[in-house]
Design an enzyme around this catalytic site. Structure first.
Site, PDB file in Angstrom:
ATOM      1  N   ASP A 122     -24.301  10.229  16.048  1.00 40.58           N
ATOM      2  CA  ASP A 122     -23.212   9.269  15.821  1.00 40.58           C
ATOM      3  C   ASP A 122     -22.514   9.409  14.459  1.00 40.58           C
ATOM      4  O   ASP A 122     -21.421   8.906  14.268  1.00 40.58           O
ATOM      5  CB  ASP A 122     -23.750   7.835  15.942  1.00 40.58           C
ATOM      6  CG  ASP A 122     -24.112   7.494  17.372  1.00 40.58           C
ATOM      7  OD1 ASP A 122     -23.644   8.195  18.287  1.00 40.58           O
ATOM      8  OD2 ASP A 122     -24.874   6.538  17.576  1.00 40.58           O
TER       9      ASP A 122
ATOM     10  N   ARG B 128     -22.072   4.523  21.028  1.00 41.85           N
ATOM     11  CA  ARG B 128     -22.069   3.126  21.464  1.00 41.85           C
ATOM     12  C   ARG B 128     -21.357   2.225  20.467  1.00 41.85           C
ATOM     13  O   ARG B 128     -20.647   1.318  20.830  1.00 41.85           O
ATOM     14  CB  ARG B 128     -23.508   2.648  21.669  1.00 41.85           C
ATOM     15  CG  ARG B 128     -23.613   1.383  22.460  1.00 41.85           C
ATOM     16  CD  ARG B 128     -25.039   1.097  22.839  1.00 41.85           C
ATOM     17  NE  ARG B 128     -25.542   2.053  23.819  1.00 41.85           N
ATOM     18  CZ  ARG B 128     -26.830   2.286  24.023  1.00 41.85           C
ATOM     19  NH1 ARG B 128     -27.733   1.667  23.322  1.00 41.85           N
ATOM     20  NH2 ARG B 128     -27.194   3.163  24.931  1.00 41.85           N
TER      21      ARG B 128
HETATM   22  O1  F6P Z   1     -27.503   6.479  18.499  1.00 36.71           O
HETATM   23  C1  F6P Z   1     -27.297   7.678  19.152  1.00 36.71           C
HETATM   24  C2  F6P Z   1     -26.915   7.451  20.581  1.00 36.71           C
HETATM   25  O2  F6P Z   1     -26.865   8.705  21.194  1.00 36.71           O
HETATM   26  C3  F6P Z   1     -25.610   6.703  20.856  1.00 36.71           C
HETATM   27  O3  F6P Z   1     -24.446   7.464  20.692  1.00 36.71           O
HETATM   28  C4  F6P Z   1     -25.822   6.280  22.259  1.00 36.71           C
HETATM   29  O4  F6P Z   1     -25.040   5.204  22.593  1.00 36.71           O
HETATM   30  C5  F6P Z   1     -27.276   5.920  22.249  1.00 36.71           C
HETATM   31  O5  F6P Z   1     -27.889   6.700  21.267  1.00 36.71           O
HETATM   32  C6  F6P Z   1     -27.941   6.133  23.578  1.00 36.71           C
HETATM   33  O6  F6P Z   1     -29.231   5.644  23.537  1.00 36.71           O
HETATM   34  P1  F6P Z   1     -30.214   5.731  24.776  1.00 36.71           P
HETATM   35  O7  F6P Z   1     -30.667   7.160  24.868  1.00 36.71           O
HETATM   36  O8  F6P Z   1     -31.309   4.821  24.427  1.00 36.71           O
HETATM   37  O9  F6P Z   1     -29.429   5.363  25.977  1.00 36.71           O
END
Ligand code: F6P
Length: 298
Positions: free
Chosen positions: A102, A146
């Site tokens: 991110d 996100r």
């Molecule tokens: O924080 C990194 C990230 O890849 C975000 O860009 C994304 O929204 C989130 O993690 C996804 O998390 P998870 O794998 O828990 O769905």
């Protein structure tokens, strides 16, 4: 302590024992084999809700003491570095290294993993352009992010997107439709809209609007959601060099008993920011780049 082979091998061996569980589950996951060409975590470390509580952190400190681990290098994003700052506040020597796709960690221009994630998104855009141009289509490409639109912004600029929609700036479906319609009227053969998953109006919600306003847009429309594909794959050369430099610097800082810091990059320099400052702050995206992208797309 100096950066030598012993330090690296001992680090891998100890790191393979997750501090939250205190077990050896992932002992064989890393070994001391080269991990340059692997993304993700070879240690199996992951988010640990228990760590938010004082009791969970006490347990982690206990496991560290049991294994005679007297310092940690925590490689991760905001959640991980908040944990680092709590360990540091408890008097445990920690160095944080910014790593998240991110790019929202405070104290560094760029985090480990960002370059690879941007390039994966860009490759997808370039591939979609082939179908787009062949069939006069507009593609909505949803990438990760996100609460931070860095990947969408950079891949969108590099991929010549007509519209970039990110969490930091609302773009209404109506505006997207107008911009697509204008691109069609200018004679463009295809168009790309890059949407971060956390944008106020996501790709699916935009599609619902576009279904009702097809005539205004001109292009046929399709959606591609990249999801966790953005996270995997082979790290770029930039990420490998960044990770190597930061890892080596972390050993130096620990050797000088100068823990409690996050190491990151400013320009080409490695810089240190107190973990206490990193926790609770985020790195903002450069809104001027979003403005530039909007002007260039017209
Ligand atoms: O924080 C990194 C990230 O890849 C975000 O860009 C994304 O929204 C989130 O993690 C996804 O998390 P998870 O794998 O828990 O769905």
């Amino acid at each position: 302590m100096q950066l030598d082979r012993d330090v690296i091998e001992r680090g891998v061996e100890l790191g393979a024992q997750p501090v939250d569980h205190g077990d050896d589950r992932n002992r064989n996951a890393g070994g001391n084999e080269a991990v340059f060409d692997r993304g993700g975590t070879v240690l199996g470390s992951a988010r640990c809700p228990e760590f938010h509580e004082a009791a969970g952190r006490a347990k982690a400190l206990h496991h560290l003491a049991q294994r005679e681990i007297n310092a940690l290098i925590v490689i991760g994003g905001n959640g991980s570095q908040t944990g680092s700052s709590l360990l540091a506040a408890a008097g445990f020597p920690v160095i944080g290294l910014a790593s998240t796709i991110d790019n929202d960690v405070f104290g560094t221009d760029v985090s480990i993993g960002v370059d690879t994630a941007v390039n994966i998104t860009l490759e997808a855009i370039d591939r979609l352009r082939t179908t787009g141009a062949s069939h006069q289509r507009a593609f909505l490409v949803e990438t990760m992010g996100r609460s931070c639109g860095h990947i969408a912004l950079f891949a969108g600029i590099a991929g010549g997107a007509e519209v970039i929609a990110i969490p930091e700036h609302e773009v209404k479906p109506q505006e997207v439709a107008e911009r697509l319609g204008a691109a069609y009227a200018r004679g463009k053969t295809h168009a790309i809209v890059v949407v971060a998953e956390g944008a106020r109006h996501g790709a699916q919600s935009m599609m619902r609007y576009f279904e009702k306003h097809k005539a205004q847009i001109g292009f046929e429309l399709r959606v591609t959601t990249l999801g966790h594909v953005v996270r995997g794959g082979i790290p770029s050369a930039f990420d490998r060099v960044l990770a190597t430099r930061l890892g080596a610097a972390a050993i130096d800082w620990l050797a000088r008993d100068a823990a409690g810091m996050l190491l990151g990059m400013r320009g080409t320099d490695i810089v240190a920011t107190p973990l206490a400052e990193v926790a609770g702050n985020t790195r903002p995206i450069d809104m001027a780049l979003l403005d530039m992208a909007r002007v260039l797309a017209q």
